[in-house]
Design an enzyme around this catalytic site. Structure first.
Site, short mmCIF file in Angstrom:
data_model
loop_
_atom_site.label_atom_id
_atom_site.label_comp_id
_atom_site.label_asym_id
_atom_site.label_seq_id
_atom_site.Cartn_x
_atom_site.Cartn_y
_atom_site.Cartn_z
N ARG A 262 -5.33 20.98 -14.70
CA ARG A 262 -4.24 20.08 -15.06
C ARG A 262 -4.46 19.41 -16.41
NH1 ARG A 262 -1.16 15.77 -11.22
NH2 ARG A 262 -0.12 14.60 -12.85
N HIS B 231 5.23 7.65 -28.10
CA HIS B 231 4.26 8.54 -27.47
C HIS B 231 4.41 9.98 -27.97
CE1 HIS B 231 1.66 10.20 -24.37
NE2 HIS B 231 2.64 11.02 -24.00
N LYS C 7 5.29 22.55 -15.90
CA LYS C 7 4.42 21.46 -15.49
C LYS C 7 4.15 21.53 -13.99
CE LYS C 7 3.37 16.61 -15.77
NZ LYS C 7 3.61 15.29 -16.35
N HIS D 205 -3.07 14.87 -26.57
CA HIS D 205 -3.02 13.50 -26.05
C HIS D 205 -4.26 12.67 -26.35
CE1 HIS D 205 0.58 14.91 -24.10
NE2 HIS D 205 0.77 13.75 -23.51
N ASN E 112 -2.69 17.71 -21.30
CA ASN E 112 -3.01 16.66 -22.26
C ASN E 112 -3.23 17.18 -23.67
OD1 ASN E 112 -2.89 14.36 -20.52
ND2 ASN E 112 -4.75 15.13 -19.55
N HIS F 265 -3.46 9.46 -28.02
CA HIS F 265 -3.75 8.13 -27.47
C HIS F 265 -4.51 7.27 -28.49
CE1 HIS F 265 -3.34 9.18 -22.90
NE2 HIS F 265 -2.18 9.20 -23.55
N ARG G 271 0.81 -1.24 0.00
CA ARG G 271 0.00 0.00 0.00
C ARG G 271 0.83 1.28 0.00
NH1 ARG G 271 -2.87 -2.94 4.01
NH2 ARG G 271 -4.51 -4.18 3.04
N LYS H 116 1.99 10.86 -11.68
CA LYS H 116 1.16 9.85 -12.34
C LYS H 116 1.95 8.58 -12.56
CE LYS H 116 -2.15 12.60 -14.96
NZ LYS H 116 -2.69 12.80 -16.32
N GLU I 93 7.03 16.92 -26.40
CA GLU I 93 6.44 17.31 -25.11
C GLU I 93 6.98 18.66 -24.64
OE1 GLU I 93 4.09 15.88 -23.05
OE2 GLU I 93 3.79 13.98 -24.08
N GLU J 252 -5.85 16.25 -10.85
CA GLU J 252 -6.43 16.39 -12.18
C GLU J 252 -7.95 16.49 -12.18
OE1 GLU J 252 -4.98 13.59 -15.06
OE2 GLU J 252 -5.40 14.97 -16.69
#
Lengths: 360, 360
Positions: free
Chosen positions: A238, A262, A224, A245, A242, A249, A118, A140, A182, A234
């Protein structure tokens, strides 16, 4: 060496940026609180840098996991091999995981750290430009699912990030360019001055001038960090990170993970986003042209691969930014100012795809 | 109906305790903020209560996953079937997962919610006494690894918990007793008055008197909530909740998950813990006798199964409470007062095991 402090209350941490930082063991050691470490890397990075990192960790109980290289291995099954090693070597809650590699290694190691017992500590040593400017900030972590990228994961902040520009000297050309995509994104979404600076320094970046790379990394992480500090989990602003993205994606998923990098998918995605912004009358055609020119100058794709509008739309609807079936996209009000909008119709998207040569 | 508020700042939530609460749809509906729900249950509970819950959710986009029943299925592989369903049915970040079942269903659903898209909402409808008094409070979620219980997981708080005492009417006798083991634990670690009350009400609990059950659940959750509020991420005092669990986990692992129920292993583990406390001169032999008598009265085991001291020690050392190779145990200073101690030698443990009839 430059140090950037990411300010997240009791989860704050430093990013160290500079030349040959992995030759400085004290940077790493001062962020390890227990007596156990597990280094996760991949088969490409291991022969280059693993020995140096291992050497820095003498005196600690040391384990390592070498993953296969590539986005297609960012799965629950491969993740499980990290848990297996941790349990086999009896790592406890005070262990520290160290990610040595690109975004895939960072995301998987971070998620293993978030979920092992955890939550245990982890440190990132990103060795690609993309991971230095992207995964370094934001916390993330996660893995892909056959039906969507990064669908399983957690927010988990590292103890520190060590961005050694010297590791970029061994980066393949295509990956360097993908990272620059990026970097350009940060200029587009929130820093027009940086965008201008990048336009002037594109060739120095491509030529791997370490000072220019360090400045680009610092400025990207700073931008960032400011966005993330406003919205750690997010829920709002935030999402501007993206830009490109949602389209990107869809491209990555349609092509199968690992075929388009990517950053390449994001580059083509950003072009679609700025074209859609122009279609809505928000930015000028000259802005579209300038972005296409800059991306071309750093060897990035500006058109999507062969896929249909239908494929795009289906894959975009499974994106995490879709709320209750409402497509939400990040678009540009102007260069240096992105916004998230739900006022986009399916027809708007079809039109921009058609104009970009994507068949119905 | 009694309502207990678990106070965790912006992660606070209510626990509703009472008869036939799953027949009250509004309790559930007021904690669902999106338009999508996925109910996770198991093949034993589904025929009993799934139709009622499904009926409460009319008008929402509804999905369900029915897991195989048993601790041996609390694995990453079975967890993945929840992700599969979520993606297949295009659940987004505003979805709510609902756990309908015992601790295994609750832990797995909670962890799926913690990790799906880096965190979505979930609601617990625990249908066993153990899960009503244990998983209801604390936010622990996760799955097992072949080398250790609950080794992969997250802290994730539910939106609410609905503890319907009427679901206990269908609980097998053995599981009811196993739940009572955890209830007795709360008395032992922090509430001597409750321990006394339990001693007087043991037969009413076994006879499934719903008012007595409701009171036992309320008092157990209240005690647990007070401990958890002091230490949400288990860095200190919270560890007292693990009385009997380090021994208990060793028993469960050695027997293979699912052969001994968790509560049964905890019962035998608590007896070892109180005997070790007596061996150190902290509690009286009469306290040991009273615990053994109460456990026997509710049909719980007071001696460990056939396994060696060596097996115990090895399995105890992989427990999460082992810090840097130092065995830490929860013991009793007196009835109603547990402490965590690292001042235990391997010989102390061997001695208590030997006296309990465990061979070297």
């Amino acid at each position: 060496m430059q140090t950037l402090h990411v300010d997240l209350g009791d989860r704050s941490y430093p990013i160290y940026i500079g030349k040959s930082l992995i030759e400085q063991p004290e940077l790493l050691l001062k962020h390890i609180s227990g007596k156990q470490v597990l280094v996760v890397t991949n088969e490409t990075v291991a022969p280059l840098y693993l020995a140096k990192v291992r050497q820095s960790l003498q005196g600690l109980q040391y384990s390592e996991v070498i993953l296969p290289d590539g986005e297609q291995h960012k799965t629950l099954t491969v993740l499980a091999t990290i848990y297996d090693q941790l349990l086999k070597d009896k790592h406890n809650r005070s262990t520290t995981l160290i990610a040595l590699g690109g975004g895939v290694v960072g995301d998987m190691t971070g998620y293993a750290a978030a979920s092992y017992q955890r939550g245990v500590n982890f440190i990132q040593i990103p060795t690609t430009l993309l991971s230095q400017v992207d995964s370094s900030v934001g916390g993330k972590t996660g893995v892909n699912h056959p039906l969507g990228k990064n669908m399983i994961g957690a927010f988990h902040q590292p103890q520190c990030v060590i961005a050694d520009t010297h590791t970029l000297m061994t980066l393949p050309d295509r990956e360097l360019s993908a990272g620059i995509a990026e970097v350009i994104k940060y200029g587009l979404i929130c820093d027009a001055e940086f965008y201008q600076w990048l336009d002037e320094n594109a060739s120095a970046l491509l030529a791997r001038d370490e000072s220019v790379l360090a400045e680009a990394i610092y400025r990207s992480c700073l931008n960032k960090a400011q966005v993330v500090a406003e919205d750690e989990k997010e829920s709002g602003i935030r999402a501007i990170l993206n830009l490109g993205h949602t389209f990107g994606h869809a491209i990555e998923t349609a092509q199968g993970y690992g075929n388009w990098l990517h950053g390449e998918a994001v580059a083509a995605g950003m072009v679609l986003a700025i074209k859609l912004s122009a279609q809505l009358g928000w930015v000028q055609q000259s802005d579209v042209d300038s972005l296409e020119r800059m991306l071309r100058a750093v060897n990035l794709p500006i058109t999507p691969p062969a896929m249909s509008q239908q494929q795009f739309l289906e894959l975009m609807m499974v994106d995490k930014k879709v709320l209750d079936g409402q497509l939400r996209l990040v678009l540009l009000e102007r260069i240096g100012k992105a916004i998230v909008t739900g006022d986009i119709t399916i027809d708007d998207v079809k039109k921009v795809l058609a104009n970009a040569g994507v068949p119905a």
